[in-house]
Design a protein around this motif. Sequence first.
Motif, mmCIF file in Angstrom:
data_model
loop_
_atom_site.group_PDB
_atom_site.id
_atom_site.type_symbol
_atom_site.label_atom_id
_atom_site.label_comp_id
_atom_site.label_asym_id
_atom_site.label_seq_id
_atom_site.Cartn_x
_atom_site.Cartn_y
_atom_site.Cartn_z
ATOM 1 N N ALA A 187 0.829 -1.205 0.000
ATOM 2 C CA ALA A 187 0.000 0.000 0.000
ATOM 3 C C ALA A 187 0.866 1.260 0.000
ATOM 4 C CB ALA A 187 -0.931 0.012 1.212
ATOM 5 N N LYS A 188 0.358 2.264 -0.680
ATOM 6 C CA LYS A 188 0.963 3.588 -0.669
ATOM 7 C C LYS A 188 0.104 4.487 0.214
ATOM 8 C CE LYS A 188 2.232 7.451 -3.722
ATOM 9 N NZ LYS A 188 2.270 7.936 -5.127
ATOM 10 N N LYS A 189 0.736 5.258 1.080
ATOM 11 C CA LYS A 189 -0.005 6.093 2.017
ATOM 12 C C LYS A 189 0.047 7.561 1.608
ATOM 13 C CE LYS A 189 -0.809 6.849 6.943
ATOM 14 N NZ LYS A 189 -0.396 6.505 8.329
ATOM 15 N N TYR A 190 -1.116 8.206 1.667
ATOM 16 C CA TYR A 190 -1.227 9.644 1.440
ATOM 17 C C TYR A 190 -1.645 10.306 2.749
ATOM 18 C CZ TYR A 190 -1.512 8.385 -3.556
ATOM 19 O OH TYR A 190 -1.273 7.880 -4.812
ATOM 20 N N GLN A 191 -0.992 11.427 3.063
ATOM 21 C CA GLN A 191 -1.329 12.157 4.271
ATOM 22 C C GLN A 191 -1.336 13.657 4.013
ATOM 23 O OE1 GLN A 191 1.639 10.323 7.067
ATOM 24 N NE2 GLN A 191 -0.166 10.005 8.353
ATOM 25 N N SER A 192 -1.969 14.366 4.916
ATOM 26 C CA SER A 192 -1.937 15.817 4.870
ATOM 27 C C SER A 192 -0.550 16.301 5.276
ATOM 28 C CB SER A 192 -2.994 16.395 5.816
ATOM 29 O OG SER A 192 -2.953 17.803 5.797
ATOM 30 N N ILE A 193 -0.009 17.234 4.499
ATOM 31 C CA ILE A 193 1.321 17.777 4.773
ATOM 32 C C ILE A 193 1.177 19.273 5.026
ATOM 33 C CG2 ILE A 193 3.645 18.145 3.869
ATOM 34 C CD1 ILE A 193 3.169 15.694 2.060
ATOM 35 N N GLU A 194 1.687 19.708 6.141
ATOM 36 C CA GLU A 194 1.566 21.118 6.519
ATOM 37 C C GLU A 194 2.201 22.029 5.461
ATOM 38 O OE1 GLU A 194 2.294 23.888 10.513
ATOM 39 O OE2 GLU A 194 3.256 21.910 10.336
ATOM 40 N N ASP A 236 1.473 22.309 2.450
ATOM 41 C CA ASP A 236 1.441 21.755 1.092
ATOM 42 C C ASP A 236 -0.017 21.655 0.648
ATOM 43 O OD1 ASP A 236 1.603 20.415 -1.290
ATOM 44 O OD2 ASP A 236 2.728 18.692 -0.529
ATOM 45 N N THR A 237 -0.444 22.599 -0.160
ATOM 46 C CA THR A 237 -1.848 22.654 -0.583
ATOM 47 C C THR A 237 -2.194 21.600 -1.636
ATOM 48 O OG1 THR A 237 -1.308 24.324 -2.262
ATOM 49 C CG2 THR A 237 -2.024 25.114 -0.090
ATOM 50 N N THR A 238 -1.193 20.843 -2.100
ATOM 51 C CA THR A 238 -1.475 19.760 -3.051
ATOM 52 C C THR A 238 -1.605 18.411 -2.340
ATOM 53 O OG1 THR A 238 0.867 19.279 -3.498
ATOM 54 C CG2 THR A 238 -0.202 20.986 -4.838
ATOM 55 N N SER A 239 -1.577 18.432 -1.004
ATOM 56 C CA SER A 239 -1.778 17.206 -0.231
ATOM 57 C C SER A 239 -3.219 17.171 0.286
ATOM 58 C CB SER A 239 -0.797 17.138 0.934
ATOM 59 O OG SER A 239 -1.083 18.142 1.898
ATOM 60 N N SER A 288 -1.294 14.826 -7.477
ATOM 61 C CA SER A 288 -1.547 15.880 -6.495
ATOM 62 C C SER A 288 -3.044 15.994 -6.211
ATOM 63 C CB SER A 288 -1.012 17.226 -6.995
ATOM 64 O OG SER A 288 -1.672 17.605 -8.189
ATOM 65 N N PHE A 289 -3.354 16.626 -5.078
ATOM 66 C CA PHE A 289 -4.741 16.788 -4.647
ATOM 67 C C PHE A 289 -5.202 18.227 -4.873
ATOM 68 C CE2 PHE A 289 -3.300 13.130 -2.244
ATOM 69 C CZ PHE A 289 -4.402 12.279 -2.255
ATOM 70 N N THR A 290 -6.473 18.344 -5.257
ATOM 71 C CA THR A 290 -7.142 19.644 -5.288
ATOM 72 C C THR A 290 -8.092 19.705 -4.106
ATOM 73 O OG1 THR A 290 -7.035 19.762 -7.702
ATOM 74 C CG2 THR A 290 -8.648 21.177 -6.602
ATOM 75 N N ARG A 291 -8.025 20.775 -3.355
ATOM 76 C CA ARG A 291 -8.858 20.914 -2.165
ATOM 77 C C ARG A 291 -10.139 21.669 -2.503
ATOM 78 N NH1 ARG A 291 -4.440 22.309 2.644
ATOM 79 N NH2 ARG A 291 -3.276 20.336 2.449
ATOM 80 N N VAL A 292 -11.268 21.123 -2.073
ATOM 81 C CA VAL A 292 -12.573 21.723 -2.357
ATOM 82 C C VAL A 292 -13.293 21.979 -1.041
ATOM 83 C CG1 VAL A 292 -14.808 21.408 -3.468
ATOM 84 C CG2 VAL A 292 -12.740 20.549 -4.577
#
Length: 514
Positions: free
Chosen positions: A64-71, A73-76, A111-115
């Motif tokens: 598994a690959k893990k994704y987390q929120s990164i301080e 970093d608006t693409t997380s 990358s992530f887009t935040r909505v």
Amino acid sequence: MRLFFVIILVLFANFIYGQYLKFDHLSSEQNINDKYIECLFEDSYGFIWIGTNSGLFQYDGYTAKKYQSIEHDTTSLINNNIATIAEDSDKNIWIGHRFNGISILNRKTGSFTRVIIPDENDSVKLTKNGFRKIVFDADNNLWAMTAYGIGKLMPNTNKWKWYDQTSDSVFFKNQYAFAFTQTDEKEIWISVLSSGMLLKYNKTKDLFDNYIPNQTDSRLSFKSGITCLESDYKQNIWIGTLRDSLFKLTPKTGEIVSYKKDKEKSIPFSNNEIFSLVQDSKKNIWIGTINDGLYKYDYTTENFTQYKIDPKDKYSISSNSISCIIETKEGDLFFGTHSGGVNLLNFRKNKFNYIGKNDNKNIGLAHQQVSAIYKETPSLLWVGTDGGGLHLIDHKEGTTKIFSYPQHIPSNVVLDIEPNGDGKLWLATWTGGICLFDPKTEKSTVFKPISGKKGWINNSNVKGLLKDGDFLLIACHGNGLNIYDIKKTHSIILKILHLCFHLIWQLLFGTMIL
């Protein structure tokens, strides 16, 4: 709209405990280190997405690959509290957070887009962005079940529509919309947790009709809150509740079957807290409870089977609280638990899958006679054939790549494969001697007999290879055993040429000691 239902209280239920199933447990070995699972989702590529309170995992069947929120970093991810996961028609992954909105993963960029759903009122904005579930329906509308209620994002727009009352003017604004299901006939059903409402979407009116059961029977009540919904192949709606157990609704007839705890009846559940429901491809209904384990309902026999944690059995389910269930396209069942991580039922285990000559599949062989196999990774399999060259089967990508004579290797008859330890492969061939094949360049360094050269391989027909440290043992057909010093790049021919070939073969691969 008040409807009268024919109420059928189940007076008995056939109940079986302990039909044995072998559960696999995903853990830190697969790089999944969170035991509290909130949601599961399979995407169109077959990846399993796992939502937890510590981040998001993408599982490929092996790791598994893990994704987390990164301080900063608006693409997380917006945050690590994952409540729900969905996929849009462009294959992007939508992650609904329990607080603070949606993160959308773009597969191409990674990358992530935040909505954040806007609202002038801060308290309303907060509840609109507190997600329980997001789902794309058959028409590609995005439905959102939130702390504010029910929202719908229309395709190709950024406009949300919010629903706060039923068609008969019953308000449910600021009540937690919780569960969703869509039938094969595209009927949409949504629950509102706090009021126990069961809503059916009226597409013509673009409103929700409120289904109210007959309240004269105290045994039938959704008032504790509907936690999960599942439509089955008969167009029935299965309803799991927070404290009122399990129901089955047949909308066409108005019948409701109640499977509610009753000490005097053989009702299967020892408590009434139902939290997850799924119908599998075999038409079984799987029921996840809080603290009461997992149940399977067999439509054919009308039997319930219970599965609970057994500390003495490492293959039992790992928790009695089942938070979410999905079935994959391959027919595997994944169970998310609270405190026990992810459990897997792989019904394909201990079964043979045929890989042969088949021009209609991406995975296949160009030649039916297999002479050598080497498993490089859980998903990569090297196959040597007796006339079809060398094959690389990638189970993860669902592809087969063929390396053949003369472009890649010195012969299409590959009789043995031995890893060199650096990603390269030693191949034993018929008429081509041996070669060191480099998968990166797809080229080979070939070793064949050279007339008059001493200390060199003495036969082009090689049956077997074995690497022992810096030495490569080479079993030639008819010329004995060669030993190749890899570092010194020369071969020593052992003076045991009188041995028959089968003795050489046993020396390499059997138990004979000379």
